[in-house]
Design an enzyme around this catalytic site. Structure first.
Site, mmCIF file in Angstrom:
data_model
loop_
_atom_site.group_PDB
_atom_site.id
_atom_site.type_symbol
_atom_site.label_atom_id
_atom_site.label_comp_id
_atom_site.label_asym_id
_atom_site.label_seq_id
_atom_site.Cartn_x
_atom_site.Cartn_y
_atom_site.Cartn_z
ATOM 1 C CE LYS A 69 -17.496 -34.536 24.542
ATOM 2 N NZ LYS A 69 -17.062 -33.525 25.509
ATOM 3 C CB THR A 70 -15.746 -36.140 20.557
ATOM 4 O OG1 THR A 70 -15.088 -35.741 22.114
ATOM 5 C CG2 THR A 70 -14.713 -34.849 19.592
ATOM 6 C CG ASP A 114 -17.192 -29.930 22.877
ATOM 7 O OD1 ASP A 114 -18.009 -30.659 24.133
ATOM 8 O OD2 ASP A 114 -16.314 -30.079 23.267
ATOM 9 C CD GLU A 115 -16.686 -30.441 27.445
ATOM 10 O OE1 GLU A 115 -17.378 -31.340 28.874
ATOM 11 O OE2 GLU A 115 -15.495 -31.947 27.633
ATOM 12 C CD GLN A 133 -17.348 -35.305 31.863
ATOM 13 O OE1 GLN A 133 -16.910 -35.863 31.699
ATOM 14 N NE2 GLN A 133 -18.298 -36.813 31.361
ATOM 15 N NE ARG A 192 -12.222 -38.538 32.211
ATOM 16 C CZ ARG A 192 -13.292 -37.944 31.313
ATOM 17 N NH1 ARG A 192 -12.293 -37.840 30.009
ATOM 18 N NH2 ARG A 192 -14.274 -38.602 31.743
#
Length: 829
Positions: free
Chosen positions: A71-72, A259-260, A302, A650
DNA sequence: AACGATCACCAACTC
DNA sequence: GGTGATCGTT
């Protein structure tokens, strides 16, 4: 393309390019321009979906990026792509994140791609920091001077408390904390005092909710201050009431990235829509592209901030809000093993209302471990066992920084910290109790705030009598009333009051000194370096001296922290700049390079990854958290499940999940049930730890200890509470293992003893342990014990009953002192 | 007004 | 377990 005023020099299509940073990917990218695709080097190694997400520059785009799917990388490469292809100047890109950490990381990674140009991105930051930037420019449109201060939650609560008292209300019956929370909730929904529902308004303080909210906003205005919610709401008001200003930003922000996105709350959503939905685009005058170049990246699985107002619907309805939006799914995971993905995917499939993604990995790893599930008697043992596992991994050559312990609630951290201190194991608390929250830092900050901002009454009140100057409640109130009556800052009021004889001689002298001190410091602000000034203030105010004279154990640490505070000011150019940073950026990342185990909450783990992840505390009531269930019902449970999903994903290679049978909550030992989430893990990807691998050794040591009893015996009993609720094959295997180990290692004698301890005299069948809180479910049942009786507790040893409250006993233990425990945990001797 | 002792209440997490 | 509030004492 016209160069915006506030841009730094960079390259555009018509201008000569400066020498690119050596080794920068952008440099290579530019060199490769014109070749066939991948036309530019930074697109190398991306999968087709990622490439699509990066190259679909025009029009609205929603990227559904699962955990570990890059994603980043997509976000940063997309920005690099926009800049490198000359579509916009760095300053014309609005990129919002939720945390400073995310913003920092993004900035760093864009820097790798485009070099220096990233410095020209003033609009990369959190919603709040961008909000501050907007308000520094346009605050006067909503009645704020440009030097307004930002209040943190603590300030807000103190202020609300004052208002509640001023209304003549009982601040015990109507807790300030609660009302501050309500205000925050309203602001997250974009509601001002006039907009809140009548029911909400009536719910607090005998119907004075709205009044209080209004008074609160009034007070903020006179203080020239903002709370966090205002940093979003005020810009929204500016945009709504001043179309010319909004238009300016429409022209400015050619590309918007978020983002997010799944974590946006309603206010943030309104903020984004105002900026993204341009009237000219709606009328189709914008070159036919739709004009709204907004790209939101997120993962509905998430979304873990519902309790603070995040609205998952924002992501679910993206396509409606932005017609013609491209939706791109990233499902190829580059982080975790198939076992971990399998476990996480199976768990999250229990949620409804998902957009639906299934992560997969192409890497095949024959050595991959399944997700390990372990049981422990209590949290202390859990910490000890995790510590052992960590040490074992360390001996096997793994570095501590590659491991993380992710807890549900921060109080769980203490036991791990205690254990690690004993072991001499380096650990790092990520996002834990923050530096700025410390008493001495807040005091020091209050001094600095008053100097930088003399109207900051909250700060003034905080330190006017710290260190003690003989200015007690009576004097402070006098100043306060005088100030309020004349609508002036308290510092100014104090200055005027000491001219009169309304104050007694003693306080008058000290108050006068305080006033002249601040006057002096303020005058020095322009001529003195801010670090020197800060040092001088702490010195002359007697604040450092106060701690030097303090012989308590914490005092040296506090002085150290004050030095640290001064040191950390170095990198800021001025006092106000520093204060703003502290208000918004609450983390200090020190010791980042040290090799240490990471300890943090699940919430702050989002976006991070580790080789090995420990997930302790998987028990009903703690995880899923009781409060989430009580307040959120089904959606609360789903959010908890997403949190579990975040925790699992994670991990790159190893996951160890733990649950305990007994946990101390609010100082009382309580029996707990394993989390339902354990049951939702697929057997194929899970292994229940064998006794010898995780329990051997130390359990035995304890069986010889002063309290005699082994801690695992209860698990081997036929009346095991887990049996009924947990029927899955994996679970049965877990039972079997426990039973076997118990019998072989410790026999049945203590087993009987512990059975009684666990269930009390009424026998196993009579008292069902009701998941979360035994105390709640059985508080009606009077205790079978009587005052003064001699009892035995397996953790605390022998003692006498000092008091009985329902089934809660207060016991004076011979060795452990006075404790409160549930009657189920003691037996008559 | 300051201080120390005792008590009640609380504890998701971010900006 | 820790903190802030409160009370009693000097």
């Amino acid at each position: 393309m016209a160069k915006p005023d506030d841009d730094i020099p960079f390259f555009g299509d018509e201008e000569p390019r400066p020498a690119p940073a050596s080794g920068g990917i952008a440099a290579r990218a530019m060199a490769a321009r014109g070749a066939d695709r991948p036309a530019v080097a930074y697109l190398d190694g991306l999968n087709p979906e990622q490439t699509e997400a990066i190259e679909t520059i025009e029009g609205p785009v929603l990227v559904l990026a699962g955990a570990g799917t890059g994603k980043t990388r997509v976000l940063t490469t997309r920005i690099a792509h926009i800049i490198s292809t000359g579509r916009a100047w760095p300053s014309q890109i609005l990129a919002v994140t939720f945390t400073n950490k995310a913003a920092r990381e993004m900035k760093e990674r864009i820097g790798f791609l485009v070099g220096q140009a990233v410095e020209g991105m003033p609009w990369l930051g959190t919603f709040h920091s961008i909000g501050v930037k907007l308000l520094r420019r346009h605050g006067e449109l909503v009645g704020l001077r440009s030097d307004f201060t930002i209040l943190d939650t603590d300030d807000v609560i103190r202020l609300v408390k004052q208002l509640i008292r001023a209304e003549g209300l009982d601040d015990k019956r109507w807790p300030a904390r609660q009302f501050a929370h309500m205000i925050d909730g309203w602001k997250n929904k974009g509601l001002g005092p006039a907009d809140i529902p009548e029911g909400d308004a009536r719910a607090f303080a005998n119907g004075k909710g709205r009044e209080l909210y209004t008074a609160y906003q009034e007070r903020l205005k006179t203080l020239n201050a903002c709370d966090f919610g205002d940093l979003l709401l005020h810009p929204i008001r500016v945009f709504r009431e001043h179309p010319d200003v909004l238009k300016e930003y429409h022209a400015k922000f050619r590309y918007i990235l978020v983002d997010e996105y799944q974590d946006t709350n309603t206010a943030q959503y309104m903020w984004l829509r105002l900026l993204a939905q341009r009237p000219e685009a709606a009328r189709g005058k914008d070159g036919g592209t739709g004009g709204v170049n907004i790209c939101c990246v997120g993962d509905d699985d998430q979304s873990i901030y519902g309790w603070r107002g995040a609205d998952v619907d924002n992501i679910l309805r993206f396509e409606k809000d932005f017609p013609g939006a491209r939706v791109i799914r990233l499902e190829r995971n580059y982080r975790s093993t198939a076992h971990i993905l399998g476990a996480a995917g199976h768990l999250i499939a229990n949620n409804e209302g998902r957009l639906g993604k299934t992560l997969f990995t192409e890497s095949e790893d024959p050595d991959a471990e399944p997700v390990n599930v372990h049981a422990a008697w209590d949290s202390e043992e859990e910490a000890r066992a995790v510590g052992e596992e960590i040490e074992q991994l360390e001996r096997d050559g793994h570095s501590l920084s590659d491991m993380a312990i992710l807890v549900r609630a921060s109080f769980q951290m203490r036991e791990f910290e205690d254990r690690f201190v004993t072991l001499g194991l380096n650990y790092r608390v990520v996002g834990g109790p923050r530096f700025y929250e410390r008493l001495e830092i807040r005091d020091a900050m209050a001094y600095l705030r008053v100097v930088a901002q003399p109207s900051d009454d909250l700060a003034f009140e905080r330190i006017v009598n710290t260190p003690k100057r003989g200015l007690g409640e009576a004097t402070v109130r006098q100043v306060h009333d005088y100030a309020r009556a004349r609508d002036m800052p308290m510092l100014q009021a104090a200055g005027e009051l000491v001219q009169t004889d309304e104050i007694k001689a003693k306080p008058r002298k000290s108050l006068g000194d305080v006033v002249s001190d601040f006057r002096r410091w303020r005058d020095l602000m322009d001529s003195t370096k801010h670090t020197d000034l800060a040092e001088q203030i702490l010195e002359e105010s007697g604040y450092t001296e106060m701690w030097q004279n303090d012989r308590s154990a914490e005092a040296p640490g506090r002085l150290e922290n004050l030095k640290e505070l001064i040191r950390s000011m170095e990198e800021f150019e001025s006092l106000p700049a520093f204060l703003e940073h502290i208000a918004l950026v609450m983390d200090t990342d020190r010791n980042e390079q040290m090799d240490a185990v990471n300890l943090m909450t699940l919430h702050s783990a989002k976006g991070l990854e580790f080789e090995t992840v420990f997930l302790p505390g998987w028990e009903e009531g703690l995880f899923p958290h009781q409060r989430a269930l009580d307040e959120g019902g089904r959606s609360g449970l789903e959010e908890e499940r997403r949190l579990a999903y975040v925790g699992l994903t994670r991990a790159k290679r190893r996951v160890h999940v733990w649950f305990v049978s007994n946990r101390r909550i609010h100082g009382m030992w309580q029996s707990t049930l394993p989390s339902r989430f354990l049951d939702e893990l697929p057997e194929d990807h899970v292994s229940v730890a064998e006794m010898e691998t995780s329990y051997g050794g130390y359990g035995r040591n304890h069986s010889g200890g002063p309290y005699g009893t082994s801690r695992f015996d209860r698990m081997g009993t036929s009346a095991d509470p887990f049996t009924n609720a947990y029927e899955t094959p994996g679970w049965k295997r877990a039972q079997k293992n426990r039973t076997d180990a118990t019998r072989t290692n410790w026999g049945t004698r203590s087993g009987h003893a512990v059975e009684r301890i666990a269930y009390g005299e009424s026998g196993p069948a009579g008292r069902t342990i009701e998941g979360e809180l035994v105390a709640k479910s059985t508080s009606d049942t009077p205790s079978e014990f009587s005052l003064g009786e001699r009892v035995f507790h397996m953790k605390f040893g022998n003692g006498n009953i000092a008091a009985i409250e329902g089934n809660k006993l207060t016991i004076d233990f011979d060795k452990a002192g006075r404790k409160r425990v549930l009657d189920g945990f003691v037996e008559r001797t």
